[in-house]
Write an enzyme that holds these catalytic residues in place. Structure first.
Site, mmCIF file in Angstrom:
data_model
loop_
_atom_site.group_PDB
_atom_site.id
_atom_site.type_symbol
_atom_site.label_atom_id
_atom_site.label_comp_id
_atom_site.label_asym_id
_atom_site.label_seq_id
_atom_site.Cartn_x
_atom_site.Cartn_y
_atom_site.Cartn_z
ATOM 1 C CB CYS A 140 31.891 45.374 72.852
ATOM 2 S SG CYS A 140 30.574 44.173 72.080
ATOM 3 C CG HIS A 186 35.781 43.580 70.823
ATOM 4 N ND1 HIS A 186 35.692 43.420 72.114
ATOM 5 C CD2 HIS A 186 34.320 43.279 70.424
ATOM 6 C CE1 HIS A 186 34.790 43.070 72.638
ATOM 7 N NE2 HIS A 186 33.854 43.052 71.673
ATOM 8 C CD GLU A 245 39.195 44.622 73.097
ATOM 9 O OE1 GLU A 245 38.268 43.551 73.472
ATOM 10 O OE2 GLU A 245 39.195 45.343 72.569
#
Length: 188
Positions: free
Chosen positions: A78, A169, A171
């Site tokens: 991002c 994202h 994660e």
């Protein structure tokens, strides 16, 4: 191998958690000394102008760019993708690391309220990932490989040599497929 996660701002804790789950040596990168100890670097999502200001204030900006240009594998999510890009369309004067031959548009998928999850293909598997105020890749240069697209055709993950980036994202999902790919970047 020691993976560093730039830990000045953004979603760095989530990347550290994934690296822990993968039993990978990792450290937070906040200083030039920290950066000198790593063989790979993750630049997390967050706010790209804040991250830019903090990397410049800490003296890390040029050091990070030099390490990447010397071949250190790096992965930006991002805002990290914005930092790695060569051009930010809606902020043409925004300084970037200019290590990935792509142009991006910040927040192109909408504001925070427009955040969404989508299933994308990533290396022969399907993963569901969140897009939070995500940038859009508007142009790619020669030598940039597309790793993933949305159904709309929008490019959301790329790689150029030792540099990879995602608009999403991974994660935040708990899945590790994208991080596992990054850990093998340059070893193939």
């Amino acid at each position: 191998m020691t993976v560093g996660v730039l830990s000045l701002q953004g979603s760095f804790y989530e990347h550290l958690f994934i690296l822990s789950r993968l039993n990978t040596d990792h450290i937070q990168v906040k200083t030039s000394e920290d950066l000198s100890r790593v063989t790979r670097l993750i630049i997390p999502g967050g706010e790209s102008t804040a991250m830019l200001a903090l990397t410049q204030k800490s003296g890390l900006f040029d050091l990070v760019r030099d390490r990447i240009m010397s071949g250190m594998p790096v992965y930006g999510t991002c805002a990290g993708m914005i930092m790695l890009s060569t051009f930010v369309e809606d902020f043409p004067n925004q300084k970037t690391l200019s290590c990935l031959d792509i142009a991006v548009r910040r927040n192109a998928f909408g504001r925070q309220i427009n955040s969404f999850e989508s299933e994308v293909s990533f290396l022969n598997s399907k993963i569901t990932v969140p897009f939070i105020r995500a940038p859009k890749i508007t142009q790619i240069g020669e030598g940039v490989d597309v790793l993933s697209r949305l159904e709309s055709g929008d490019i959301v993950a790329v790689r150029q040599g030792n540099v990879m980036a995602t608009a999403f994202h991974p994660e935040l999902t708990g899945g590790a497929a994208v991080h596992e790919y990054f850990l093998h970047l340059g070893l193939e």
